[in-house]
Design a protein around this motif. Structure first.
Motif, mmCIF file in Angstrom:
data_model
loop_
_atom_site.group_PDB
_atom_site.id
_atom_site.type_symbol
_atom_site.label_atom_id
_atom_site.label_comp_id
_atom_site.label_asym_id
_atom_site.label_seq_id
_atom_site.Cartn_x
_atom_site.Cartn_y
_atom_site.Cartn_z
ATOM 1 N N ARG A 28 54.058 30.056 36.383
ATOM 2 C CA ARG A 28 53.318 30.842 37.374
ATOM 3 C C ARG A 28 54.219 31.345 38.505
ATOM 4 N N LEU A 33 56.424 37.162 36.077
ATOM 5 C CA LEU A 33 55.255 36.546 35.455
ATOM 6 C C LEU A 33 54.393 37.579 34.725
ATOM 7 N N PHE A 103 45.532 35.212 39.965
ATOM 8 C CA PHE A 103 45.076 33.862 40.282
ATOM 9 C C PHE A 103 44.366 33.794 41.637
ATOM 10 N N PHE A 242 50.408 27.683 31.991
ATOM 11 C CA PHE A 242 51.408 28.192 32.941
ATOM 12 C C PHE A 242 52.075 27.009 33.612
#
Length: 243
Positions: A28, A33, A103, A242
């Motif tokens: 992450r 990413l 996220f 992740f």
């Protein structure tokens, strides 16, 4: 318009299993990413020509739906389309252009195209299309070519045994095929000349007909996509996916 879809997929309780070794993992905190996640999905999807039961992922070549109902439209499609024992092929060949996890906003954005989606089912029709009567039961084939898909999925996080799992809450999906071809066998109790004529009318006017029932088919793709994501992330935690 109503859409009903029943899949031969399953969801088990959160267990926090490990990602299979042949599935690529991302961190992450890595600077690339977004690119890593895209590569991981691009690499993983074509592998689903067999099931990975440990992470709730089915074989997509093909996968099966026990029931699919596309409600009648408000225009030329004045018939409810009922399908049973369906085999759907082509999802594993999706060319993924975008797959991003936000996220902070708890959102997944996905976009890509399918060279071909082939749906083979047993059907039931009894109504009218373009004011023409259409009636029959039997096998059918529906083929969508160069189908473009975009999806924006909002999810929630759930904690279980110190791990974080996600579940899709709402989504917005769009689909746009370049062409649709259909063949309904055994129309009008096997009257082949009449059945062939109706199939030809359906194929000649596929754009107008699809537009009238676009919402129903879009909801079907929406349901399939959400089931696949929820199945996977019910078993695989964010910490495992992740690291």
């Amino acid at each position: 318009m109503k859409t009903t879809i029943i899949l031969y997929l399953f969801v088990l309780s959160c267990a926090g299993v490990k990602l299979p070794a042949n599935f690529h993992k991302c961190n992450r905190n890595q600077p690339d990413l977004k690119e890593c996640v895209l590569r991981a999905v691009q690499d993983g999807l074509p592998q689903l020509t067999r099931s990975f039961d440990e992470v709730n992922l089915p074989n997509l070549h093909p996968f099966h739906m026990s029931e699919l109902t596309i409600g009648a439209g408000t225009g030329p499609v004045a018939v409810e389309q009922k399908f049973h024992n369906c085999s759907v092929d082509g999802f594993h060949r999706m060319k993924i252009k975008q797959f991003e996890l936000d996220f902070e906003e708890k959102r997944i954005a996905c976009a890509g195209s399918f060279p071909e989606i082939k749906l083979q089912c047993q059907y039931e029709l009894d109504g009218k299309v373009l004011l023409l009567p259409i009636k029959g039961t039997g096998p059918c084939t529906i083929v969508m070519t160069n189908l473009q898909l975009t999806a924006l999925i909002n999810y929630e996080e759930r904690k279980n045994r110190g791990k974080t799992f996600i579940k899709a809450l709402s989504s917005k999906v769009t689909i746009d095929p370049d062409m649709i071809w259909v063949n309904f066998e055994n129309l009008f109790n096997g009257d082949k000349p009449l059945g062939d004529n109706i199939n030809q009318v359906l194929n000649d006017n596929w754009k107008d007909l699809f537009e009238d029932v676009r919402k129903g088919y879009t909801q079907a793709f929406d349901t399939i996509l959400n089931h696949l994501l929820n199945n996977f992330f019910t078993k695989v935690s964010l910490e495992e996916a992740f690291d």
